[in-house]
Design a protein around this motif. Structure first.
Motif, PDB file in Angstrom:
ATOM      1  N   MET A  26      -8.776   3.786  10.340  1.00 28.23           N
ATOM      2  CA  MET A  26      -7.293   3.565  10.653  1.00 28.23           C
ATOM      3  C   MET A  26      -7.619   2.895  11.655  1.00 28.23           C
ATOM      4  SD  MET A  26      -4.755   4.113   9.184  1.00 28.23           S
ATOM      5  CE  MET A  26      -4.205   5.235   7.522  1.00 28.23           C
ATOM      6  N   MET A  29      -7.458  -0.959  11.344  1.00 28.35           N
ATOM      7  CA  MET A  29      -6.328  -1.171  11.058  1.00 28.35           C
ATOM      8  C   MET A  29      -5.305  -1.341  13.137  1.00 28.35           C
ATOM      9  SD  MET A  29      -5.398  -3.003   8.953  1.00 28.35           S
ATOM     10  CE  MET A  29      -5.660  -3.205   7.139  1.00 28.35           C
ATOM     11  N   ALA A  78      -5.758  -6.956  -3.235  1.00 34.59           N
ATOM     12  CA  ALA A  78      -6.228  -6.489  -1.657  1.00 34.59           C
ATOM     13  C   ALA A  78      -7.860  -7.373  -0.877  1.00 34.59           C
ATOM     14  CB  ALA A  78      -6.713  -5.264  -1.180  1.00 34.59           C
ATOM     15  N   SER A  82      -7.257  -9.834   2.116  1.00 37.89           N
ATOM     16  CA  SER A  82      -8.232  -9.956   3.152  1.00 37.89           C
ATOM     17  C   SER A  82      -8.998 -11.772   3.285  1.00 37.89           C
ATOM     18  CB  SER A  82     -10.081  -9.254   2.786  1.00 37.89           C
ATOM     19  OG  SER A  82      -8.614  -7.932   2.462  1.00 37.89           O
ATOM     20  N   CYS A 115      -0.347  -9.464   5.603  1.00 40.16           N
ATOM     21  CA  CYS A 115      -0.729  -8.117   6.672  1.00 40.16           C
ATOM     22  C   CYS A 115       1.039  -6.999   5.224  1.00 40.16           C
ATOM     23  CB  CYS A 115       0.832  -7.553   7.720  1.00 40.16           C
ATOM     24  SG  CYS A 115      -0.476  -8.998   8.907  1.00 40.16           S
ATOM     25  N   CYS A 118       0.479  -6.980   1.779  1.00 38.31           N
ATOM     26  CA  CYS A 118      -0.474  -5.373   1.064  1.00 38.31           C
ATOM     27  C   CYS A 118      -0.298  -4.114   1.888  1.00 38.31           C
ATOM     28  CB  CYS A 118      -2.206  -6.233   1.623  1.00 38.31           C
ATOM     29  SG  CYS A 118      -3.554  -4.935   1.551  1.00 38.31           S
ATOM     30  N   HIS A 119       0.140  -4.172   2.330  1.00 37.23           N
ATOM     31  CA  HIS A 119       0.982  -3.120   3.145  1.00 37.23           C
ATOM     32  C   HIS A 119       1.234  -2.066   1.722  1.00 37.23           C
ATOM     33  CE1 HIS A 119      -0.361  -4.084   7.231  1.00 37.23           C
ATOM     34  NE2 HIS A 119      -1.585  -3.261   6.727  1.00 37.23           N
ATOM     35  N   LYS A 123      -0.795   0.588   0.805  1.00 39.45           N
ATOM     36  CA  LYS A 123      -0.949   1.370   2.093  1.00 39.45           C
ATOM     37  C   LYS A 123       0.529   2.893   1.344  1.00 39.45           C
ATOM     38  CE  LYS A 123       0.676   1.088   6.718  1.00 39.45           C
ATOM     39  NZ  LYS A 123       1.822   2.234   6.879  1.00 39.45           N
TER      40      LYS A 123
HETATM   41  C1  HEC Z   1      -6.083  -6.395   2.245  1.00 40.48           C
HETATM   42  C2  HEC Z   1      -5.196  -5.509   2.584  1.00 40.48           C
HETATM   43  C3  HEC Z   1      -4.357  -5.228   4.369  1.00 40.48           C
HETATM   44  C4  HEC Z   1      -4.137  -6.055   5.123  1.00 40.48           C
HETATM   45  C5  HEC Z   1      -4.106  -7.767   5.309  1.00 40.48           C
HETATM   46  C6  HEC Z   1      -3.890  -5.847   5.999  1.00 40.48           C
HETATM   47  N1  HEC Z   1      -3.654  -3.880   6.104  1.00 40.48           N
HETATM   48 FE1  HEC Z   1      -2.535  -2.780   7.514  1.00 40.48          FE
HETATM   49  N2  HEC Z   1      -2.956  -1.716   6.446  1.00 40.48           N
HETATM   50  C7  HEC Z   1      -3.835  -1.710   5.264  1.00 40.48           C
HETATM   51  C8  HEC Z   1      -3.581  -0.392   4.400  1.00 40.48           C
HETATM   52  C9  HEC Z   1      -4.315   0.208   2.955  1.00 40.48           C
HETATM   53  C10 HEC Z   1      -3.636   0.932   5.400  1.00 40.48           C
HETATM   54  C11 HEC Z   1      -3.300   2.272   4.822  1.00 40.48           C
HETATM   55  C12 HEC Z   1      -4.297   2.805   5.269  1.00 40.48           C
HETATM   56  C13 HEC Z   1      -4.145   4.664   4.841  1.00 40.48           C
HETATM   57  O1  HEC Z   1      -2.386   4.714   4.450  1.00 40.48           O
HETATM   58  O2  HEC Z   1      -4.699   4.513   3.712  1.00 40.48           O
HETATM   59  C14 HEC Z   1      -2.655  -0.125   6.677  1.00 40.48           C
HETATM   60  C15 HEC Z   1      -2.578   0.768   7.369  1.00 40.48           C
HETATM   61  C16 HEC Z   1      -2.051  -0.419   8.854  1.00 40.48           C
HETATM   62  C17 HEC Z   1      -1.941   0.253   9.627  1.00 40.48           C
HETATM   63  C18 HEC Z   1      -0.904   1.767  10.620  1.00 40.48           C
HETATM   64  C19 HEC Z   1      -2.113   2.043  10.858  1.00 40.48           C
HETATM   65  C20 HEC Z   1      -2.216   3.408  11.123  1.00 40.48           C
HETATM   66  O3  HEC Z   1      -3.467   3.590  12.587  1.00 40.48           O
HETATM   67  O4  HEC Z   1      -1.484   4.049  11.007  1.00 40.48           O
HETATM   68  C21 HEC Z   1      -1.155  -1.180  10.651  1.00 40.48           C
HETATM   69  C22 HEC Z   1      -0.389  -0.743  12.338  1.00 40.48           C
HETATM   70  C23 HEC Z   1      -1.547  -2.252  10.555  1.00 40.48           C
HETATM   71  N3  HEC Z   1      -1.906  -2.432   9.145  1.00 40.48           N
HETATM   72  C24 HEC Z   1      -1.800  -2.904  10.047  1.00 40.48           C
HETATM   73  C25 HEC Z   1      -1.614  -4.398   9.764  1.00 40.48           C
HETATM   74  C26 HEC Z   1      -1.702  -5.970  10.224  1.00 40.48           C
HETATM   75  C27 HEC Z   1      -1.118  -6.381  11.350  1.00 40.48           C
HETATM   76  C28 HEC Z   1      -1.714  -6.593   9.418  1.00 40.48           C
HETATM   77  C29 HEC Z   1      -2.199  -8.443   9.526  1.00 40.48           C
HETATM   78  C30 HEC Z   1      -2.591  -8.888  10.666  1.00 40.48           C
HETATM   79  C31 HEC Z   1      -2.187  -5.417   8.619  1.00 40.48           C
HETATM   80  N4  HEC Z   1      -2.464  -4.775   8.641  1.00 40.48           N
HETATM   81  C32 HEC Z   1      -3.414  -6.718   7.233  1.00 40.48           C
HETATM   82  C33 HEC Z   1      -4.299  -2.767   4.431  1.00 40.48           C
HETATM   83  C34 HEC Z   1      -4.203  -3.929   4.704  1.00 40.48           C
END
Ligand code: HEC
Length: 125
Positions: A26, A29, A78, A82, A115, A118-119, A123
């Motif tokens: 986390m 992210m 994913a 990425s 982002c 992927c979410h 997510k």
């Molecule tokens: C390839 C996949 C992927 C990409 C691309 C991605 N994320 Fe995520 N992100 C995830 C996943 C999966 C989770 C949740 C993890 C879980 O629930 O176990 C997450 C969680 C988060 C969270 C929550 C963290 C928390 O503390 O709860 C944030 C904020 C976030 N992402 C921001 C971003 C941003 C901004 C970008 C782009 C610049 C981005 N992510 C790109 C897969 C991705």
């Protein structure tokens, strides 16, 4: 009895390790979120140094995300997202270096789209 307790303790450690490998860090992210925001404002301000630093940092961070999903397996979208985000960050470094801030803004918008994609799929909450 002692052996059983030992065995159970070891199992608990193992399960913990597997679980940690399965979940995306986390903090990672959160760092991506902060860096992405900083990048957007640096591009808007036409700050070459700041934008370059942020985009390079995102390259490294997305490489970590890519490794995570490669290791996890069974997450081809994913891995693609990425990789795409990492390539977009590389494109931003080049665009900013050439003072092409419009191109950099377009790539930044595409990263934010990646982002969300992927979410949507990966997510849980
Ligand atoms: C390839 C996949 C992927 C990409 C691309 C991605 N994320 Fe995520 N992100 C995830 C996943 C999966 C989770 C949740 C993890 C879980 O629930 O176990 C997450 C969680 C988060 C969270 C929550 C963290 C928390 O503390 O709860 C944030 C904020 C976030 N992402 C921001 C971003 C941003 C901004 C970008 C782009 C610049 C981005 N992510 C790109 C897969 C991705």
């Amino acid at each position: 009895m002692r052996k059983l307790i030992m065995a159970m303790a070891m199992l608990a450690v193992l399960v913990g390790a597997v679980r940690a490998a399965d979940e995306l860090d986390m903090d990672l992210m959160q760092t991506i979120e902060d860096t992405n925001k900083s990048l957007s404002s640096n591009i808007a301000l036409k700050n070459v140094k700041g934008s370059t630093d942020d985009a390079k940092e995102l390259e490294t961070l997305f490489a970590k995300v890519e490794n995570h999903f490669v290791a996890k397996g069974d997450a081809p979208d994913a891995v693609d997202l990425s990789r795409k985000s990492k390539d977009l960050a590389t494109a931003i470094v080049k665009a900013v270096g050439a003072q092409q801030f419009d191109a950099a803004t377009d790539s930044a918008t595409e990263i934010s789209r990646a982002c969300r994609s992927c979410h949507t799929f990966y997510k849980k909450s």
